[in-house]
Scaffold this motif. Structure first.
Motif, PDB file in Angstrom:
ATOM      1  N   GLU A  34      48.792  45.547  37.245  1.00  0.00           N
ATOM      2  CA  GLU A  34      47.392  45.838  36.867  1.00  0.00           C
ATOM      3  C   GLU A  34      46.482  44.511  36.538  1.00  0.00           C
ATOM      4  O   GLU A  34      45.270  44.546  37.239  1.00  0.00           O
ATOM      5  N   SER A  35      46.842  43.603  35.960  1.00  0.00           N
ATOM      6  CA  SER A  35      46.066  42.431  36.047  1.00  0.00           C
ATOM      7  C   SER A  35      46.045  41.716  37.243  1.00  0.00           C
ATOM      8  O   SER A  35      44.801  41.230  37.507  1.00  0.00           O
ATOM      9  N   LEU A  83      43.226  43.581  39.219  1.00  0.00           N
ATOM     10  CA  LEU A  83      41.951  43.171  38.529  1.00  0.00           C
ATOM     11  C   LEU A  83      41.214  41.780  39.296  1.00  0.00           C
ATOM     12  O   LEU A  83      40.265  41.814  39.625  1.00  0.00           O
ATOM     13  N   LYS A 138      40.348  42.350  42.692  1.00  0.00           N
ATOM     14  CA  LYS A 138      38.755  43.090  42.854  1.00  0.00           C
ATOM     15  C   LYS A 138      37.615  42.084  42.358  1.00  0.00           C
ATOM     16  O   LYS A 138      36.839  42.162  42.870  1.00  0.00           O
ATOM     17  N   THR A 139      38.156  41.290  41.530  1.00  0.00           N
ATOM     18  CA  THR A 139      37.096  40.178  40.942  1.00  0.00           C
ATOM     19  C   THR A 139      36.726  39.310  42.108  1.00  0.00           C
ATOM     20  O   THR A 139      35.804  39.240  42.478  1.00  0.00           O
ATOM     21  N   GLU A 164      34.454  40.944  44.375  1.00  0.00           N
ATOM     22  CA  GLU A 164      32.980  41.049  44.016  1.00  0.00           C
ATOM     23  C   GLU A 164      32.375  39.738  44.336  1.00  0.00           C
ATOM     24  O   GLU A 164      31.198  39.775  44.690  1.00  0.00           O
ATOM     25  N   PHE A 172      32.326  40.948  35.332  1.00  0.00           N
ATOM     26  CA  PHE A 172      33.189  41.997  36.050  1.00  0.00           C
ATOM     27  C   PHE A 172      34.429  42.167  35.243  1.00  0.00           C
ATOM     28  O   PHE A 172      34.957  43.207  34.925  1.00  0.00           O
ATOM     29  N   ILE A 173      35.319  40.725  34.870  1.00  0.00           N
ATOM     30  CA  ILE A 173      36.556  41.066  34.163  1.00  0.00           C
ATOM     31  C   ILE A 173      36.342  41.527  32.641  1.00  0.00           C
ATOM     32  O   ILE A 173      37.109  42.444  32.473  1.00  0.00           O
ATOM     33  N   GLY A 225      34.111  43.567  31.872  1.00  0.00           N
ATOM     34  CA  GLY A 225      33.559  45.077  32.039  1.00  0.00           C
ATOM     35  C   GLY A 225      34.586  45.984  32.411  1.00  0.00           C
ATOM     36  O   GLY A 225      34.818  47.016  32.365  1.00  0.00           O
ATOM     37  N   ASN A 226      35.792  45.381  32.884  1.00  0.00           N
ATOM     38  CA  ASN A 226      37.012  45.950  32.909  1.00  0.00           C
ATOM     39  C   ASN A 226      38.065  45.668  32.070  1.00  0.00           C
ATOM     40  O   ASN A 226      39.362  46.060  32.231  1.00  0.00           O
ATOM     41  N   LYS A 259      45.352  40.950  30.741  1.00  0.00           N
ATOM     42  CA  LYS A 259      44.931  42.325  30.429  1.00  0.00           C
ATOM     43  C   LYS A 259      46.342  43.045  29.787  1.00  0.00           C
ATOM     44  O   LYS A 259      47.391  42.737  30.683  1.00  0.00           O
TER      45      LYS A 259
END
Length: 260
Positions: free
Chosen positions: A17-18, A21, A24-25, A28, A49-50, A52-53, A101
């Protein structure tokens, strides 16, 4: 930390999961990376972004590092500082990102081409990514750390490129850097045995010229000794039988870049 910390199946899913993310960052960043943008702006976007998630930038204040991203330009290998430098057509830029996370770290890096880059730069990026792929192929239960390092080294050196030795990959979990160290060079059949439950970051750092590096007075930035280009790609990987389980991905990044 002197010994390897093995992860449960549940813990590996949290690391995934981390790691996703992080991926995904980096996607961006891919959306905005272009001539004219400052590397400091990239850092700000990533941090927003980080957070925000629901996660924390892993690099910010890590051993005193003052930013959320490591941004390394051209002849910089790793650990470069974001700044007011505006990206230029022809630059290559390594963006290394980590998040925390649910108490677990994810870590991945991608080297972007800015605009039109030289044939030398394109070859370096392609080969470094191939080195990562070859290393991951060897990151399976029963193999050894040396098998991973050898695969990376052999790929790079067969193309006449230099393999950085002073910096290595590492275990990942509740800490950003755990045992074992994962060099990008080595002998087949040597080093620690890879077993299920181990999670490692494999991160080839490959130079267009000589393998040597120099460390800057800022205490962080590392660049090539001959001022030639360097590239860096990194995935977080769980060791499995038969085939490695890559927890981060470049798919989100490449989806963005292929739209451009």
């Amino acid at each position: 930390m002197s010994k390897v910390i093995f992860k449960t199946a549940e813990e590996i899913e949290l690391i995934r999961e981390s790691s996703l993310l992080v991926s995904k960052t980096l996607a961006e960043i891919a959306k905005v990376i272009a001539p004219g943008i400052t590397t400091l702006k990239l850092n700000t976007l990533a941090e927003e972004f980080i957070r925000g998630n629901g996660a924390i930038p892993a690099f910010l204040n890590y051993n005193g590092f003052p930013f959320s991203l490591c941004i390394s330009l051209n002849d910089q290998v790793v650990h470069g500082f974001p700044s007011n430098y505006e990206l230029k057509d022809g630059d290559i830029v390594s963006v290394d990102c980590g998040v925390i996370k649910n108490d677990f770290f994810g870590d991945s890096a991608y080297t972007f081409a800015v605009g039109e880059v030289s044939a030398e730069a394109k070859k370096l990026l392609d080969v470094t990514q191939e080195c990562l792929k070859r290393g991951i192929e060897k990151a399976v239960s029963g193999n050894r750390i040396g098998d991973v390092g050898y695969a990376v080294q052999d790929c790079a050196e067969s193309h006449g490129l230099g393999v950085v030795r002073e910096l290595v990959g590492h275990g990942v979990g509740r800490n950003l850097h755990e045992k074992p160290e994962v060099p990008n060079y080595g002998r087949r059949g040597s080093g620690m045995k890879l077993l299920e439950g181990m999670v490692i970051a494999i991160e080839p750092m490959i130079n267009a010229g000589r393998a040597g590096v120099k460390f800057w007075n800022d205490g962080w930035t590392v660049s090539t000794v001959d001022a030639k280009l360097s590239a860096h790609f990194e995935h977080t990987v769980a060791i499995r039988k038969g085939q490695a389980d890559v927890l981060s991905t470049f798919d989100y990044i490449e989806e963005v870049l292929n739209k451009v």
